[in-house]
Design an enzyme around this catalytic site. Sequence first.
Site, PDB file in Angstrom:
ATOM      1  N   ASP A  55       0.775  -1.042   0.067  1.00  0.00           N
ATOM      2  CA  ASP A  55       0.066  -0.109   0.108  1.00  0.00           C
ATOM      3  C   ASP A  55       1.031   1.110   0.026  1.00  0.00           C
ATOM      4  O   ASP A  55       0.606   2.081  -0.723  1.00  0.00           O
ATOM      5  CB  ASP A  55      -1.093   0.057   1.246  1.00  0.00           C
ATOM      6  CG  ASP A  55      -1.838  -1.209   1.118  1.00  0.00           C
ATOM      7  OD1 ASP A  55      -2.433  -1.590  -0.054  1.00  0.00           O
ATOM      8  OD2 ASP A  55      -2.294  -1.798   2.320  1.00  0.00           O
ATOM      9  N   HIS A 112      -5.623  -3.447   5.363  1.00  0.00           N
ATOM     10  CA  HIS A 112      -5.271  -3.645   4.212  1.00  0.00           C
ATOM     11  C   HIS A 112      -6.507  -4.214   3.576  1.00  0.00           C
ATOM     12  O   HIS A 112      -6.549  -5.464   3.115  1.00  0.00           O
ATOM     13  CB  HIS A 112      -4.267  -4.737   4.340  1.00  0.00           C
ATOM     14  CG  HIS A 112      -3.710  -4.982   3.036  1.00  0.00           C
ATOM     15  ND1 HIS A 112      -3.149  -4.364   2.059  1.00  0.00           N
ATOM     16  CD2 HIS A 112      -4.029  -6.198   2.416  1.00  0.00           C
ATOM     17  CE1 HIS A 112      -3.042  -4.992   1.070  1.00  0.00           C
ATOM     18  NE2 HIS A 112      -3.551  -6.134   1.129  1.00  0.00           N
TER      19      HIS A 112
HETATM   20  N1  LIG Z   1      -0.840  -8.200   1.968  1.00  0.00           N
HETATM   21  C1  LIG Z   1      -0.848  -7.921   0.709  1.00  0.00           C
HETATM   22  O1  LIG Z   1      -0.637  -6.448   0.374  1.00  0.00           O
HETATM   23  C2  LIG Z   1      -1.271  -8.829  -0.418  1.00  0.00           C
HETATM   24  C3  LIG Z   1      -1.038  -8.476  -1.762  1.00  0.00           C
HETATM   25  C4  LIG Z   1      -1.167  -9.560  -2.763  1.00  0.00           C
HETATM   26  C5  LIG Z   1      -1.545 -10.660  -2.426  1.00  0.00           C
HETATM   27  N2  LIG Z   1      -1.968 -11.179  -1.035  1.00  0.00           N
HETATM   28  C6  LIG Z   1      -2.500 -12.349  -0.553  1.00  0.00           C
HETATM   29  O2  LIG Z   1      -1.492 -13.151  -0.990  1.00  0.00           O
HETATM   30  C7  LIG Z   1      -1.690 -14.572  -0.733  1.00  0.00           C
HETATM   31  C8  LIG Z   1      -0.952 -15.334  -1.919  1.00  0.00           C
HETATM   32  O3  LIG Z   1      -1.116 -14.976  -3.300  1.00  0.00           O
HETATM   33  P1  LIG Z   1      -0.621 -15.679  -4.349  1.00  0.00           P
HETATM   34  O4  LIG Z   1      -0.890 -14.642  -5.470  1.00  0.00           O
HETATM   35  O5  LIG Z   1       1.045 -15.848  -4.169  1.00  0.00           O
HETATM   36  O6  LIG Z   1      -1.540 -17.070  -4.444  1.00  0.00           O
HETATM   37  P2  LIG Z   1      -0.908 -18.107  -5.408  1.00  0.00           P
HETATM   38  O7  LIG Z   1      -2.286 -19.142  -5.291  1.00  0.00           O
HETATM   39  O8  LIG Z   1      -0.237 -17.989  -6.588  1.00  0.00           O
HETATM   40  O9  LIG Z   1      -0.019 -18.984  -4.320  1.00  0.00           O
HETATM   41  C9  LIG Z   1      -0.085 -19.295  -3.001  1.00  0.00           C
HETATM   42  C10 LIG Z   1       0.604 -20.506  -2.610  1.00  0.00           C
HETATM   43  O10 LIG Z   1       0.234 -20.944  -1.575  1.00  0.00           O
HETATM   44  C11 LIG Z   1       0.441 -22.235  -1.665  1.00  0.00           C
HETATM   45  N3  LIG Z   1      -0.511 -22.911  -0.384  1.00  0.00           N
HETATM   46  C12 LIG Z   1      -1.722 -23.110  -0.366  1.00  0.00           C
HETATM   47  N4  LIG Z   1      -2.063 -23.934   0.828  1.00  0.00           N
HETATM   48  C13 LIG Z   1      -0.933 -23.937   1.494  1.00  0.00           C
HETATM   49  C14 LIG Z   1      -0.604 -24.596   2.805  1.00  0.00           C
HETATM   50  N5  LIG Z   1      -1.728 -25.069   3.547  1.00  0.00           N
HETATM   51  N6  LIG Z   1       0.582 -24.519   3.126  1.00  0.00           N
HETATM   52  C15 LIG Z   1       1.654 -23.866   2.338  1.00  0.00           C
HETATM   53  N7  LIG Z   1       1.426 -23.335   1.299  1.00  0.00           N
HETATM   54  C16 LIG Z   1       0.107 -23.488   0.809  1.00  0.00           C
HETATM   55  C17 LIG Z   1       0.026 -22.620  -2.815  1.00  0.00           C
HETATM   56  O11 LIG Z   1       0.247 -24.244  -3.194  1.00  0.00           O
HETATM   57  C18 LIG Z   1       0.627 -21.798  -3.770  1.00  0.00           C
HETATM   58  O12 LIG Z   1       1.633 -22.150  -4.503  1.00  0.00           O
HETATM   59  C19 LIG Z   1      -3.204 -14.311  -1.122  1.00  0.00           C
HETATM   60  O13 LIG Z   1      -3.876 -14.773   0.064  1.00  0.00           O
HETATM   61  C20 LIG Z   1      -3.396 -12.892  -1.602  1.00  0.00           C
HETATM   62  O14 LIG Z   1      -4.759 -12.526  -1.245  1.00  0.00           O
HETATM   63  C21 LIG Z   1      -1.577 -10.043  -0.142  1.00  0.00           C
END
Ligand SMILES: NC(=O)c1ccc[n+]([C@@H]2O[C@H](COP(=O)([O-])OP(=O)(O)OC[C@H]3O[C@@H](n4cnc5c(N)ncnc54)[C@H](O)[C@@H]3O)[C@@H](O)[C@H]2O)c1
Length: 338
Positions: free
Chosen positions: A173, A200
């Site tokens: 952000d 957030h």
């Molecule tokens: N804080 C922020 O500013 C922000 C910004 C963007 C995304 N996000 C969040 O980050 C998260 C991940 O996003 P992404 O685009 O990398 O998603 P993605 O689906 O590409 O990757 C997520 C990963 O998590 C893994 N995973 C699922 N369950 C799991 C478990 N029990 N243990 C370990 N790994 C596990 C999956 O296998 C995958 O590799 C989402 O929740 C998204 O909303 C947060």
Amino acid sequence: MPSALARPAGAALRRSFSTSAQNNAKVAVLGASGGIGQPLALLLKNSPLVSRLTLYDVAHTPGVAADLSHIETRATVKGHLGPEQLPDCLKGCDAVVIPAGVPRKPGMTRDDLFSTNASIVATLTAACAQHCPEAMICIISNPANSTIPIATEVFKKHGAYDPNKIFGVTTLDIVRANTFIAELKGLDPARVNVPVIGGHAGKTIIPLISQCAPKVDLPQDQLTAVTGRTQEAGTEVVKAKAGAGSATLSMAYAGAGFVFSLVDAMNGKEGVVECSFVKSQEADCAYFSTPLLLGKKGIEKNLDIGKISPFEEKMIAEAFPELKASIKKGEEFVKNMK
Ligand SMILES: NC(=O)c1ccc[n+]([C@@H]2O[C@H](COP(=O)([O-])OP(=O)(O)OC[C@H]3O[C@@H](n4cnc5c(N)ncnc54)[C@H](O)[C@@H]3O)[C@@H](O)[C@H]2O)c1
């Protein structure tokens, strides 16, 4: 590349790249094979601050780790696959970054992710509480307004809670606000710093443009527009990716910047300031993002909100009901866990 990419994301105090003598951080990424996890792991592998990188996911970590391990930087890289390999991934860690869980698709709010991501974060943070209770925990998984309370309650359950070591990573952000203000005013984005407070998600994301360094003057219509764009920037990416996920590359940049700041502070660098969503005594809300002075043991001092404009005051008041509801939802989730 290193000095530019390794540059922490926000405050002027943390613009310079660390030359600390103790560049030996052991960092784990949980969810390391995902859209955020992979580029985040790459940035961490590229940093001289990191000496050991352990990668955990439920899929593909052997491949990601093998790939990264060929990069000619010092950090050792090991992949850990599936729950039985999680303890080894965590043992001895100084910092754990958690981007595990599902991202948004168009039309979804961050809260729509709760049903899947709450239990993922609870399981992973329980493992952290057991296997690296002293580590800094940096949570990226959404809905962050609920997942940070979940992590806190889980650590409490395990008798390992330290409020100074659990962080909701909201750095993206700040990165976005810096970029958008710089675009608007024709400034170098690397020289702009806008603190972003609150939470957030949507209206809970509150850029304090009145505190922007350098000072910027914007007419109210521009102020409203750039504030709204910052609040909805995640949705802008979700829409543009059209079903292929949410922000990953900019999030990896922001997340790595946050970890570098944390490690710098743990190494004794002074004056390191980051905004993060944490347990807060300062605001009328149990968790709130404000600028934090970081130190060897995590949060050294909450720098609080500071002087703000009436426009920003109004946004804070409007954010409280949603924030409080999301926090409660996270806390209740852990209470009701078997
Ligand atoms: N804080 C922020 O500013 C922000 C910004 C963007 C995304 N996000 C969040 O980050 C998260 C991940 O996003 P992404 O685009 O990398 O998603 P993605 O689906 O590409 O990757 C997520 C990963 O998590 C893994 N995973 C699922 N369950 C799991 C478990 N029990 N243990 C370990 N790994 C596990 C999956 O296998 C995958 O590799 C989402 O929740 C998204 O909303 C947060």
